[in-house]
Design a protein around this motif. Sequence first.
Motif, short mmCIF file in Angstrom:
data_model
loop_
_atom_site.label_atom_id
_atom_site.label_comp_id
_atom_site.label_asym_id
_atom_site.label_seq_id
_atom_site.Cartn_x
_atom_site.Cartn_y
_atom_site.Cartn_z
N CYS A 49 0.80 -1.23 0.00
CA CYS A 49 0.00 0.00 0.00
C CYS A 49 0.83 1.28 0.00
O CYS A 49 0.29 2.35 -0.26
N HIS A 50 2.12 1.20 0.35
CA HIS A 50 2.96 2.39 0.49
C HIS A 50 4.22 2.28 -0.38
O HIS A 50 4.99 1.34 -0.21
N LYS A 55 1.76 7.99 -3.74
CA LYS A 55 0.60 7.44 -3.06
C LYS A 55 0.03 6.32 -3.91
O LYS A 55 -0.14 6.46 -5.11
N VAL A 56 -0.23 5.19 -3.28
CA VAL A 56 -0.87 4.07 -3.96
C VAL A 56 -2.23 3.91 -3.30
O VAL A 56 -3.15 4.63 -3.64
N ILE A 57 -2.34 3.03 -2.34
CA ILE A 57 -3.55 2.93 -1.53
C ILE A 57 -3.39 3.85 -0.33
O ILE A 57 -4.27 4.63 -0.01
N GLY A 58 -2.24 3.74 0.32
CA GLY A 58 -1.93 4.61 1.45
C GLY A 58 -0.95 5.69 1.04
O GLY A 58 -0.44 5.70 -0.08
N ASP A 88 -3.33 10.26 6.75
CA ASP A 88 -4.50 10.16 5.88
C ASP A 88 -5.59 9.39 6.62
O ASP A 88 -5.81 8.20 6.36
N GLN A 91 -7.98 6.68 5.19
CA GLN A 91 -7.51 5.33 4.87
C GLN A 91 -7.33 4.45 6.10
O GLN A 91 -6.85 3.32 6.00
N VAL A 94 -8.72 0.86 6.05
CA VAL A 94 -7.91 -0.06 5.24
C VAL A 94 -6.70 -0.51 6.04
O VAL A 94 -6.33 -1.69 6.03
#
Length: 122
Positions: A49-50, A55-58, A88, A91, A94
């Motif tokens: 995610c990081h 930024k991807v998911i997080g 964030d 998120q 998630v």
Amino acid sequence: MKEIGLVFLLVFTISCKRESEKPLDKETSKTPIAFGKELFESKGNCVACHLKDQKVIGPSIVEIAKTYKTQNADIVAFLKEEAKPIVDPSQYEVMKTNFAITKKMSDEELKAIEAYIYSSLK
């Protein structure tokens, strides 16, 4: 008398085998940053995610490091789910699934991940 010798030999052989099967102490054989990077990319599965500067998911690692440094916050406490999200918060739900992983990590492992995150500012 031979039986005592055989028992001693058997115990010695088993104990030596167990000793050789123990993993190396990663904290002493690697720098905290290298160990943190390894954990971030494998056991912690954080890299899913990081990414470092994207930024991807997080949020990116750079964004996390800047925010925590600016606010003098505690990354380790967050990874233990003892502190609120500050980078964030949208998120957070998630990220909650990963707390099952990070809460099982030792303080040394979490501090190594923190060192790796802060190293992105250099």
